[in-house]
Design an enzyme around this catalytic site. Structure first.
Site, PDB file in Angstrom:
ATOM      1  N   HIS A 391       5.072  -6.216   3.405  1.00  0.00           N
ATOM      2  CA  HIS A 391       3.584  -5.739   3.725  1.00  0.00           C
ATOM      3  C   HIS A 391       3.384  -5.305   1.870  1.00  0.00           C
ATOM      4  CE1 HIS A 391       3.641  -6.406   8.431  1.00  0.00           C
ATOM      5  NE2 HIS A 391       4.412  -5.528   8.161  1.00  0.00           N
ATOM      6  N   LYS A 582     -11.173   2.440   4.316  1.00  0.00           N
ATOM      7  CA  LYS A 582      -9.468   2.037   4.009  1.00  0.00           C
ATOM      8  C   LYS A 582      -8.691   3.456   3.891  1.00  0.00           C
ATOM      9  CE  LYS A 582     -10.913  -1.403   1.721  1.00  0.00           C
ATOM     10  NZ  LYS A 582      -9.825  -2.607   1.768  1.00  0.00           N
ATOM     11  N   ARG A 583      -7.507   2.780   3.704  1.00  0.00           N
ATOM     12  CA  ARG A 583      -6.793   4.047   3.086  1.00  0.00           C
ATOM     13  C   ARG A 583      -8.147   4.456   2.125  1.00  0.00           C
ATOM     14  NH1 ARG A 583      -2.521   6.906   6.375  1.00  0.00           N
ATOM     15  NH2 ARG A 583      -2.162   8.281   3.926  1.00  0.00           N
ATOM     16  N   LYS A 588      -6.865  -0.127  -4.753  1.00  0.00           N
ATOM     17  CA  LYS A 588      -7.876  -0.247  -3.995  1.00  0.00           C
ATOM     18  C   LYS A 588      -9.121   0.359  -3.953  1.00  0.00           C
ATOM     19  CE  LYS A 588      -5.507   0.621   0.622  1.00  0.00           C
ATOM     20  NZ  LYS A 588      -5.165  -0.444   1.399  1.00  0.00           N
ATOM     21  N   THR A 690      -6.719  -6.477   6.324  1.00  0.00           N
ATOM     22  CA  THR A 690      -7.393  -6.599   7.878  1.00  0.00           C
ATOM     23  C   THR A 690      -8.182  -6.257   8.007  1.00  0.00           C
ATOM     24  OG1 THR A 690      -5.616  -5.370   8.819  1.00  0.00           O
ATOM     25  CG2 THR A 690      -4.948  -7.114   8.736  1.00  0.00           C
ATOM     26  N   LYS A 694     -12.146  -8.566   9.852  1.00  0.00           N
ATOM     27  CA  LYS A 694     -13.194  -7.438  10.984  1.00  0.00           C
ATOM     28  C   LYS A 694     -14.237  -7.297  10.884  1.00  0.00           C
ATOM     29  CE  LYS A 694      -8.622  -4.889  12.042  1.00  0.00           C
ATOM     30  NZ  LYS A 694      -8.214  -3.751  11.378  1.00  0.00           N
TER      31      LYS A 694
HETATM   32  C1  26W Z   1       7.285   4.767   3.760  1.00  0.00           C
HETATM   33  C2  26W Z   1       6.034   4.876   2.583  1.00  0.00           C
HETATM   34  C3  26W Z   1       5.537   3.464   2.794  1.00  0.00           C
HETATM   35  C4  26W Z   1       4.287   3.676   4.476  1.00  0.00           C
HETATM   36  C5  26W Z   1       3.634   2.964   4.321  1.00  0.00           C
HETATM   37  C6  26W Z   1       5.412   2.200   2.254  1.00  0.00           C
HETATM   38  C7  26W Z   1       4.761   1.177   2.327  1.00  0.00           C
HETATM   39  C8  26W Z   1       3.696   1.027   3.369  1.00  0.00           C
HETATM   40  C9  26W Z   1       3.460  -0.012   4.170  1.00  0.00           C
HETATM   41  C10 26W Z   1       4.005  -1.416   3.905  1.00  0.00           C
HETATM   42  C11 26W Z   1       2.002  -0.155   3.317  1.00  0.00           C
HETATM   43  C12 26W Z   1       1.052  -0.847   4.601  1.00  0.00           C
HETATM   44  O1  26W Z   1       0.449  -0.311   5.097  1.00  0.00           O
HETATM   45  N1  26W Z   1       0.621  -2.581   4.330  1.00  0.00           N
HETATM   46  C13 26W Z   1      -0.725  -2.616   4.278  1.00  0.00           C
HETATM   47  O2  26W Z   1      -0.181  -4.192   4.929  1.00  0.00           O
HETATM   48  C14 26W Z   1      -0.582  -4.593   5.151  1.00  0.00           C
HETATM   49  C15 26W Z   1      -0.681  -5.494   6.761  1.00  0.00           C
HETATM   50  O3  26W Z   1       0.095  -6.323   6.120  1.00  0.00           O
HETATM   51  C16 26W Z   1      -1.693  -5.213   4.631  1.00  0.00           C
HETATM   52  O4  26W Z   1      -3.014  -6.079   5.680  1.00  0.00           O
HETATM   53  C17 26W Z   1      -1.990  -4.500   3.136  1.00  0.00           C
HETATM   54  O5  26W Z   1      -2.598  -5.461   2.879  1.00  0.00           O
HETATM   55  C18 26W Z   1      -0.802  -3.330   3.301  1.00  0.00           C
HETATM   56  O6  26W Z   1      -1.435  -3.119   1.935  1.00  0.00           O
END
Ligand code: 26W
Length: 863
Positions: A391, A582-583, A588, A690, A694
């Site tokens: 992701h 968004k975050r 971003k 995503t 929406k």
């Molecule tokens: C451990 C720290 C950490 C926490 C969360 C590393 C990575 C993440 C996630 C992979 C970050 C995340 O939420 N990625 C998002 O995933 C969505 C669903 O596929 C995508 O639509 C977003 O673009 C992507 O940033």
């Protein structure tokens, strides 16, 4: 409304209405009422629940009591379908999807379960009839958001569960029952302040505790060799701690189907044995301290999105839920199959990012050490069972665990990882005999003083399929991030573009538009989103356009009222609603938008009387609590908001509202009201996004870069119906190769220069002129995410967009075409692709005769 029980309305000190969900909705028009349930029966069931569950009469009940009674009444309507679903899967010994995710960002359950139980209207009517003094919407507001996730990844998991159930796919989601979900964000003096989210405080009516399925999880200690009865050398893991995992199940009903899937969330408990031992030794305090240690494992969700913290507790959380889940799968498998030789035929285990990837080593350990299987057979089963979704491409977000930490917490897993790596590198070496650099790049271990395990490599090696989440992202996974792996195993890689569930993101959140769509093209779009295409035929119809526009205006009005009631802020409903939610992350580029708002403000100051389109800029974003610059950007947004509000020249024509605590429920209010969706990440950084889906589904137009799924959205809706700007991936690479010097853009662009100068000299922080200096410094000296390079392109594009907004008729047409062409972005389509290409699972129909949907109940009805 004067009512019999109205006096209790405001008495709920524990759960303030911190909720956005207050506006009255129109009736849900799409539900399928069962033959048995009716308003009178509902009222009796409800009062029965109030008495027997909450032990309250209506005269004593708080709004929360009513919410609990209602939720239990609705849950009961799903229980029989749920039991039938599990029973069917068990009896037919079907192949199941097991979706492993450290996060499930569910959003409220009551609205979804009402819709999926098909009794929204009945309940709404029943509550009115009883004259409790609370509408259905008041009671919905009582529910805290189960915020068991950070952002995109967690929300995707929730959309996927909804689609799995709706498509009748036998599935179970496995995750963690965090006691504290994503923090609640409040804004104090413009700064983000975090408050704990104790969402379980007043009880969670949607979960069912299953202590009978408790499992034990080992931690720490060391390993020992021994010779087994048959003379084989084997390894035993002598752990020095154990904790217990106990599951809490939540229902995941499908829409318009009998299937109810399961979300099984694990909660950590102290192991009794272990404590007894210490108690017996008389070390009471240590025993209690150890109990706290165990129970801390599932205490809190780590609030970092895209930045791992590398803490032991986080690794423990990951291992804990994976170990519990695999034991649970194996227990169920053995009941049906006796041994594990066909395990891979009965499960498809999906790793939602690398967070559960320690599961690869754990399944090997279970098969080899505990079930005495030989390595090769165990490895085949493991690889055929797992598949992995990536992701993120951000290098800093890729998980690596220090070997030192893994060895002390999971000594046996570390040995297994070394053995997996040894065999894997032998294979690679056989293929590329003289390429040590390649071996080093592909190794599961980063060598050096501080050795680390690359979890993405472990996930890839231990899976039969690896996928990215948008076309561009998958290409970059193949060409950059996992280039060597793709070259070695080209067939392992595929794309599965993300999607969102139309149930939550249209039917629940935008009832008015849903109604218009159903009245125009029928109801089938809810489970077959491609049907929206039929709306294209109405895009030129003036009457339809008028209705479309009116609904957007009403949704804007609803949101404006929410903002007024919650924050005492007045916004102009005639302004264009321009939204970025968004975050908060530098990639971003919320800051790019802020720079541009400041530029527009400067122009307005220079010509205060020019006739400009009023604009409302809505932001919503949580920053990771330790992410300093992200928090400073939030402060900047709020500081610019204040300056705009206080400047008499502005007259509400430019207004910023930062909506605190952006979450699923707030999103449900925002997307339907948005007219412009901001998707302006630096090309190559946003895996998919995503929120972009929406917004477009709800008829907002997108201003966006050629990043993530934006590209596919542009291809679907047509480039004439989207505002594209910024460098593309190729151009970004070329620019970096040439050498990127942000100061050149600053020097060459007077507008941009003035904006940055104003931030630097304290226009937005008069009391502390240097407050935003760190932002200025990063922009001018590093600008990692090329904001200055993309500034002018964004500004030009935004100006074009405003011009387009003046042609209302054409704008509405573009809006209709956006919705009409979003069919591809349903999570139903994503899930169907996973089923076909990766999981190889088929739908299984669950049969429940209508008259059996309700289990007979004893009904008590106070007179
Ligand atoms: C451990 C720290 C950490 C926490 C969360 C590393 C990575 C993440 C996630 C992979 C970050 C995340 O939420 N990625 C998002 O995933 C969505 C669903 O596929 C995508 O639509 C977003 O673009 C992507 O940033």
């Amino acid at each position: 409304m004067a009512t019999r029980y109205g006096k209790y309305l405001d008495e709920n000190p524990l759960r303030p209405a911190r909720d956005f969900y207050r506006t009255k909705r129109m009736k849900s028009q799409l539900e399928q009422e069962g033959p048995v349930f009716n308003v009178d029966l509902f009222c009796r069931v409800f009062l029965n629940k109030l008495l027997h569950r909450q032990v309250k009469l209506p005269s004593q009940a708080t709004p929360n009591d009513y919410y609990m009674a209602l939720s239990h009444a609705i849950r009961d309507r799903l229980v029989n379908r749920w039991m039938k679903s599990t029973e069917t899967y068990h009896e037919q010994d079907v192949r199941m999807v097991c979706y492993l995710s450290a996060e499930f960002l569910l959003g409220k359950q009551l609205n979804q379960n009402l819709l999926h139980a098909g009794c929204w209207n009945t309940v709404e009517e029943g509550l009115e009839k009883m004259q409790l003094g609370h509408s259905l919407y008041d009671l919905m507001a009582q529910e805290p958001d189960p915020g068991l996730g950070n952002g995109g990844l967690g929300r995707l998991a929730a959309c996927f569960l909804d689609s799995l159930a709706t498509l009748d796919i036998p599935a179970i989601g496995y995750g963690i029952r965090y006691e504290f979900g994503i923090f609640e964000q409040v804004i104090e003096d413009g700064w983000q302040v975090e408050r704990p989210d104790y969402w379980l405080q007043l009880g969670n009516p949607w979960e069912i505790h299953r202590p009978e399925y408790m499992v034990e999880v080992k931690l720490g200690g060391h390993t020992e060799f021994y010779i087994d009865d048959e003379g084989w050398q084997r390894v035993k893991w002598k752990a020095d701690r154990t904790v217990l995992g106990t599951p809490f199940d939540m229902l995941v009903p499908g829409y318009n189907t009998k299937t109810v899937a399961t979300l099984r969330l694990w909660s950590a408990r102290a192991s009794q044995d272990f404590n007894f031992h210490l108690f017996n030794e008389g070390d009471y305090t240590r025993a209690v301290a150890d109990k706290t240690y165990s129970e801390n494992i599932t205490k809190v969700l780590y609030p970092n999105d895209n930045t791992p913290q590398g803490q032991e507790l986080r690794l423990t959380q990951q291992y804990f839920f994976v170990a519990c889940s695999l034991q649970d799968m194996i227990r169920q498998h053995l009941i049906k199959n006796g041994d594990l030789s066909c395990f891979q035929e009965k499960v498809a285990i999906q790793l939602n990012d690398t967070h559960p990837s320690i599961g690869v080593a754990e399944l090997m350990r279970l098969l080899v050490d505990e079930h005495k299987m030989n390595w090769d057979k165990a490895w085949t089963i493991t690889c055929n069972s797992f598949s992995y979704t990536n992701h993120t491409l951000l290098p800093e977000a890729l998980e690596r665990w220090p070997v030192r930490l893994l060895s002390s917490l999971l000594p046996r897993h570390m040995e297994i990882i070394y053995e997996i790596n040894r065999r894997f590198l032998n294979e690679v070496r056989a293929h590329y005999p003289n390429d040590p650099a390649k071996l080093a790049r592909m190794s599961l271990i980063v060598e050096g003083d501080d050795k680390q395990v690359r979890m993405a490599h472990l996930a890839c090696v231990g899976s039969h399929a690896v996928n990215g989440v948008a076309a561009l992202h998958t290409e970059l996974v193949k060409s950059d991030l996992m280039h060597d792996f793709h070259e070695f195993w080209p067939d392992k890689f595929s794309n599965k573009t993300n999607g969102v569930t139309p149930r939550r993101w249209m039917l629940i959140s935008n009832p008015k538009l849903s109604h218009l769509i159903s009245a125009t093209i029928g109801k089938d779009w809810v489970t077959d989103l491609a049907q929206l295409q039929k709306l294209e035929a109405y895009a030129d119809n003036p009457e339809f356009r008028e209705k479309w526009w009116e609904i957007k205006q009403e949704n804007k009005q609803d949101l404006a009222e929410c903002i007024y009631h919650q924050f005492d802020l007045e916004v102009r409903p005639d302004a264009i609603f321009d939204v970025q939610v968004k975050r908060l992350h530098e990639y971003k580029r919320q800051l790019l938008k802020v720079l541009h708002i400041i530029a527009q403000y400067q122009q307005l100051k220079k010509n205060p009387d020019t006739d400009i389109q009023a604009q409302l800029f809505l932001f919503g974003a949580k920053a990771a609590p330790g992410y300093y610059i992200a928090k400073l950007i939030i402060k900047l947004i709020n500081s610019v908001a204040t300056v705009l509000d206080e400047d008499k020249d502005v007259r509400g024509r430019l207004k910023i509202v930062f909506l605190p605590n952006f979450n699923v429920s707030v999103g449900e209010q925002i997307y339907p009201a948005a007219e412009l969706s901001e998707q302006i990440s630096l090309a190559g950084k946003e895996a998919s996004g995503t929120g972009n889906m929406k917004f477009a589904l709800n008829g907002a137009l997108t201003i966006g870069t050629l990043d993530g799924a934006n590209i596919e959205i542009r291809d679907a809706v047509g480039k004439e119906n989207m505002f594209c700007c910024g460098l593309d991936v190729k151009e970004v690479k070329a620019l970096r190769t040439r050498g990127y010097h942000p100061r050149e853009y600053y020097n060459d662009n007077p507008e941009l220069r003035e904006v940055i100068n104003q931030i630097a000299c304290g226009v937005f922080s008069p009391d502390k002129p240097k407050l935003f200096q760190p932002i200025v410094d990063t922009l001018l000296n590093h600008d990692e995410y090329l904001l200055l390079a993309d500034y002018q392109s964004y500004a030009d594009c935004h100006a074009k967009m405003l011009e387009a907004y003046q042609d209302r008729d054409n704008w509405i047409k573009m809006s209709i075409l956006n919705t009409a062409r979003m069919g591809f972005f349903s999570s139903d389509r994503s899930i169907a692709e996973y089923c076909r290409d990766i999981w190889h699972v088929d739908p299984v129909e669950v049969e429940v005769p209508d008259e059996q949907i309700d289990i007979p109940i004893e009904v008590y009805c106070p007179s």
